[in-house]
Design a protein around this motif. Structure first.
Motif, PDB file in Angstrom:
ATOM      1  N   TRP A 118       8.175  -8.396 -10.514  1.00  0.00           N
ATOM      2  CA  TRP A 118       8.211  -7.096 -11.191  1.00  0.00           C
ATOM      3  C   TRP A 118       9.634  -6.664 -11.512  1.00  0.00           C
ATOM      4  N   ARG A 119      10.570  -6.936 -10.615  1.00  0.00           N
ATOM      5  CA  ARG A 119      11.957  -6.544 -10.883  1.00  0.00           C
ATOM      6  C   ARG A 119      12.542  -7.340 -12.042  1.00  0.00           C
ATOM      7  N   GLY A 120      12.082  -8.561 -12.224  1.00  0.00           N
ATOM      8  CA  GLY A 120      12.572  -9.376 -13.324  1.00  0.00           C
ATOM      9  C   GLY A 120      11.804  -9.178 -14.621  1.00  0.00           C
ATOM     10  N   HIS A 121      10.745  -8.364 -14.599  1.00  0.00           N
ATOM     11  CA  HIS A 121       9.892  -8.177 -15.773  1.00  0.00           C
ATOM     12  C   HIS A 121      10.641  -7.389 -16.851  1.00  0.00           C
ATOM     13  N   SER A 122      10.332  -7.687 -18.094  1.00  0.00           N
ATOM     14  CA  SER A 122      10.983  -6.985 -19.204  1.00  0.00           C
ATOM     15  C   SER A 122      10.489  -5.553 -19.346  1.00  0.00           C
ATOM     16  N   LEU A 123       9.330  -5.236 -18.739  1.00  0.00           N
ATOM     17  CA  LEU A 123       8.781  -3.884 -18.802  1.00  0.00           C
ATOM     18  C   LEU A 123       8.965  -3.161 -17.475  1.00  0.00           C
ATOM     19  N   PRO A 124       9.096  -1.829 -17.508  1.00  0.00           N
ATOM     20  CA  PRO A 124       8.971  -1.081 -16.254  1.00  0.00           C
ATOM     21  C   PRO A 124       7.548  -1.218 -15.739  1.00  0.00           C
ATOM     22  N   ILE A 125       7.382  -1.291 -14.419  1.00  0.00           N
ATOM     23  CA  ILE A 125       6.069  -1.540 -13.816  1.00  0.00           C
ATOM     24  C   ILE A 125       5.637  -0.350 -12.960  1.00  0.00           C
ATOM     25  N   LEU A 126       4.396   0.081 -13.163  1.00  0.00           N
ATOM     26  CA  LEU A 126       3.787   1.105 -12.321  1.00  0.00           C
ATOM     27  C   LEU A 126       2.749   0.461 -11.418  1.00  0.00           C
ATOM     28  N   VAL A 127       2.745   0.846 -10.146  1.00  0.00           N
ATOM     29  CA  VAL A 127       1.620   0.555  -9.267  1.00  0.00           C
ATOM     30  C   VAL A 127       0.664   1.743  -9.365  1.00  0.00           C
ATOM     31  N   VAL A 128      -0.599   1.449  -9.669  1.00  0.00           N
ATOM     32  CA  VAL A 128      -1.617   2.491  -9.840  1.00  0.00           C
ATOM     33  C   VAL A 128      -2.718   2.280  -8.811  1.00  0.00           C
ATOM     34  N   LEU A 129      -3.030   3.319  -8.049  1.00  0.00           N
ATOM     35  CA  LEU A 129      -4.104   3.284  -7.064  1.00  0.00           C
ATOM     36  C   LEU A 129      -5.256   4.146  -7.573  1.00  0.00           C
ATOM     37  N   PHE A 130      -6.443   3.542  -7.666  1.00  0.00           N
ATOM     38  CA  PHE A 130      -7.625   4.265  -8.164  1.00  0.00           C
ATOM     39  C   PHE A 130      -8.637   4.459  -7.052  1.00  0.00           C
ATOM     40  N   PRO A 132     -12.317   5.344  -6.413  1.00  0.00           N
ATOM     41  CA  PRO A 132     -13.616   5.499  -7.106  1.00  0.00           C
ATOM     42  C   PRO A 132     -14.413   6.703  -6.613  1.00  0.00           C
ATOM     43  N   SER A 133     -14.223   7.079  -5.347  1.00  0.00           N
ATOM     44  CA  SER A 133     -15.031   8.169  -4.785  1.00  0.00           C
ATOM     45  C   SER A 133     -14.679   9.520  -5.393  1.00  0.00           C
ATOM     46  N   THR A 134     -13.430   9.695  -5.817  1.00  0.00           N
ATOM     47  CA  THR A 134     -13.010  10.968  -6.414  1.00  0.00           C
ATOM     48  C   THR A 134     -12.678  10.832  -7.893  1.00  0.00           C
ATOM     49  N   GLN A 135     -12.762   9.579  -8.411  1.00  0.00           N
ATOM     50  CA  GLN A 135     -12.405   9.322  -9.809  1.00  0.00           C
ATOM     51  C   GLN A 135     -10.993   9.849 -10.110  1.00  0.00           C
ATOM     52  N   THR A 136     -10.059   9.474  -9.215  1.00  0.00           N
ATOM     53  CA  THR A 136      -8.666   9.914  -9.345  1.00  0.00           C
ATOM     54  C   THR A 136      -7.750   8.709  -9.217  1.00  0.00           C
ATOM     55  N   ALA A 137      -6.709   8.685 -10.023  1.00  0.00           N
ATOM     56  CA  ALA A 137      -5.730   7.602  -9.968  1.00  0.00           C
ATOM     57  C   ALA A 137      -4.334   8.171  -9.754  1.00  0.00           C
ATOM     58  N   TYR A 138      -3.562   7.482  -8.925  1.00  0.00           N
ATOM     59  CA  TYR A 138      -2.204   7.887  -8.589  1.00  0.00           C
ATOM     60  C   TYR A 138      -1.252   6.747  -8.981  1.00  0.00           C
ATOM     61  N   TRP A 139      -0.012   7.082  -9.333  1.00  0.00           N
ATOM     62  CA  TRP A 139       0.914   6.069  -9.823  1.00  0.00           C
ATOM     63  C   TRP A 139       2.317   6.268  -9.235  1.00  0.00           C
ATOM     64  N   GLU A 156       1.117  13.915  -5.844  1.00  0.00           N
ATOM     65  CA  GLU A 156       1.141  14.685  -7.085  1.00  0.00           C
ATOM     66  C   GLU A 156       1.201  13.818  -8.340  1.00  0.00           C
ATOM     67  N   ASN A 157       1.470  12.507  -8.174  1.00  0.00           N
ATOM     68  CA  ASN A 157       1.553  11.623  -9.339  1.00  0.00           C
ATOM     69  C   ASN A 157       0.165  11.154  -9.769  1.00  0.00           C
ATOM     70  N   GLN A 158      -0.612  12.074 -10.319  1.00  0.00           N
ATOM     71  CA  GLN A 158      -1.945  11.730 -10.797  1.00  0.00           C
ATOM     72  C   GLN A 158      -1.898  11.423 -12.293  1.00  0.00           C
ATOM     73  N   MET A 189       1.277  -2.185 -15.826  1.00  0.00           N
ATOM     74  CA  MET A 189       0.544  -1.596 -14.702  1.00  0.00           C
ATOM     75  C   MET A 189      -0.033  -2.662 -13.792  1.00  0.00           C
ATOM     76  N   GLN A 190       0.127  -2.460 -12.496  1.00  0.00           N
ATOM     77  CA  GLN A 190      -0.637  -3.209 -11.488  1.00  0.00           C
ATOM     78  C   GLN A 190      -1.651  -2.221 -10.928  1.00  0.00           C
ATOM     79  N   ILE A 191      -2.937  -2.508 -11.077  1.00  0.00           N
ATOM     80  CA  ILE A 191      -4.002  -1.563 -10.726  1.00  0.00           C
ATOM     81  C   ILE A 191      -4.719  -2.038  -9.465  1.00  0.00           C
ATOM     82  N   LYS A 192      -4.796  -1.152  -8.470  1.00  0.00           N
ATOM     83  CA  LYS A 192      -5.492  -1.441  -7.223  1.00  0.00           C
ATOM     84  C   LYS A 192      -6.604  -0.407  -7.039  1.00  0.00           C
ATOM     85  N   SER A 193      -7.833  -0.875  -6.941  1.00  0.00           N
ATOM     86  CA  SER A 193      -8.985   0.018  -6.853  1.00  0.00           C
ATOM     87  C   SER A 193      -9.690  -0.120  -5.513  1.00  0.00           C
TER      88      SER A 193
END
Length: 307
Positions: free
Chosen positions: A87-99, A101-108, A130-132, A58-62
Motif C-alpha cells: 500500500w505504501r508503494g501504491h500509486s494511489l492513496p489507500i483507505l481501509v474501510v470497515l463495513f 452489516p448489522s448497522t449498515q455502516t462503513a468507517y474509513w 466519526e469517519n463514516q 480501497m481495501q474493504i473488510k466486512s
C-alpha cells in the motif's frame, strides 16, 4: 453448490459501498474483482458533476470480526507488513474501510505514516468512529485525492535515498548523516543492537520527545548503561532485553534501514573499516520490522537481576 457465509458478507460490503459512494458522495465506484492484491475498489472524485480522474484505492473488510477491537478513538485494524509495503508503494492513496452489516455502516481511514502504529503483533491503524462514509467524507476524500500524503512520503523517500547514497560514499560523514536522518524521522525509530553506549542512548532519549522509540539490547551491558536505561524508560522510550541478541539494525519511519556488522556506537560509526549501510527499500525494511517485533515479543523489561 454451497456458498460460504464469509464470501456473502464480503460481497455485501462491496455492494453496499458501491451504492453508498454513488448515492451519498455522488462519486464513481469501480470494483477491482480480479487478482486481489489488497485493493478491492477504486473510487473516482466527481466535482460539479464532472469526473476528475483523481482516484482513491480501497481495501474493504466486512463483518463483525473487524469491530471486536477498539480504543477510545475508533476501531483497531491490524495488518501484516506485506500489505503495508504494497500500500505504501501504491500509486494511489489507500483507505481501509470497515463495513458493519448489522448497522449498515462503513468507517474509513487513510493508510499513511501518520496513522500507522507499529507493534509486536505487526502494525495497527485506528479507524475513527466519526469517519463514516456519508456526505461529510467528500471534502476529506477530495483532499486525499490531491495526494498530499503521498507527496510527503515521496519527499521523505527521496531525502532518505540521498542520505543513503552519501552515507556509502562518505564514511567520515556517517554520524552527521544519521543525525540528518533522525531529524527527518517523525513517526517511529526502532533500534536493535547487542551493545550500546550512553552517548547513543542520549540521542534515543532525545528522539523519544518527538516520536516513539523502541530499543532491543542484550542484558549484559555496563552498569552505567543499565542505570541510564532504567532512568529514561517511558511510554515513548521502551527497552527490551534479549540474551544473545545478534541483530544490528535501526529502522527510521518504517522506511530507512541502517544495518551493519558492528554495534551502534560512535566509535564504530567513525571507523570506515566497520561495515554499515543505509537502505531505502520497503521490502528490506519490512523484513527488519518483522524480525524486530518477533524478538520484541520475547524480550524482557530491564532490571538488574538479569545476567
Amino acid at each position: 453448490m454451497k456458498s460460504k457465509k464469509s464470501e456473502a458478507v464480503s460481497e455485501s460490503g462491496v455492494g453496499w459501498l458501491k451504492y453508498a459512494v454513488a448515492d451519498r458522495l455522488e462519486w464513481i465506484f469501480r470494483e477491482q474483482p480480479s487478482q486481489d492484491k489488497g485493493v478491492d475498489a477504486h473510487v473516482e472524485e466527481v466535482s460539479d458533476g464532472e469526473a476528475t480522474g483523481r482516484l482513491i484505492g480501497m481495501q474493504i473488510k466486512s463483518g463483525a470480526s473487524w469491530f471486536r477491537e477498539r480504543n477510545k478513538a475508533g476501531y483497531v485494524y491490524r495488518g501484516d507488513f506485506d500489505h503495508l509495503t504494497y500500500w505504501r508503494g501504491h500509486s494511489l492513496p489507500i483507505l481501509v474501510v470497515l463495513f458493519d452489516p448489522s448497522t449498515q455502516t462503513a468507517y474509513w481511514q487513510l493508510v499513511s505514516e501518520a496513522n500507522i502504529n507499529e507493534g509486536d503483533r505487526g502494525w495497527a491503524l485506528t479507524v475513527p468512529f466519526e469517519n463514516q462514509i456519508n456526505a461529510d467524507a467528500v471534502p476529506q476524500w477530495s483532499r486525499i485525492c490531491v495526494g498530499e500524503g503521498k507527496k510527503a512520503f515521496l519527499r521523505k523517500q527521496k531525502l532518505f535515498s540521498r542520505i543513503a547514497r552519501e552515507f556509502e560514499r562518505e564514511p567520515p560523514q556517517r554520524q552527521a548523516l544519521l543525525y540528518e536522518a533522525l531529524h527527518a524521522t517523525q513517526h517511529s525509530l526502532l533500534v536493535s543492537t547487542p551493545y550500546i553506549d550512553e552517548s547513543i542512548l542520549s540521542v534515543l532519549d532525545f528522539m523519544s520527545a518527538k516520536c516513539p522509540v523502541r530499543l532491543l539490547v542484550r542484558p549484559d551491558q555496563d552498569e552505567t548503561v543499565l542505570d541510564f536505561i532504567e532512568g529514561r524508560r517511558s511510554e515513548s522510550f521502551e527497552v527490551g532485553l534479549i540474551p544473545g541478541l545478534h541483530a544490528k539494525h535501526a529502522v527510521f519511519d518504517s522506511l530507512l534501514l541502517l544495518t551493519g556488522s558492528a554495534n551502534l556506537t560512535p566509535f564504530a560509526l567513525r571507523h570506515p573499516e566497520e561495515k554499515f549501510c543505509l537502505i531505502v527499500d520497503e521490502a528490506s525494511s519490512g523484513r527488519a520490522l518483522q524480525l524486530f517485533f518477533n524478538q520484541w515479543h520475547d524480550a524482557s523489561p530491564p532490571n538488574h537481576e538479569m545476567p
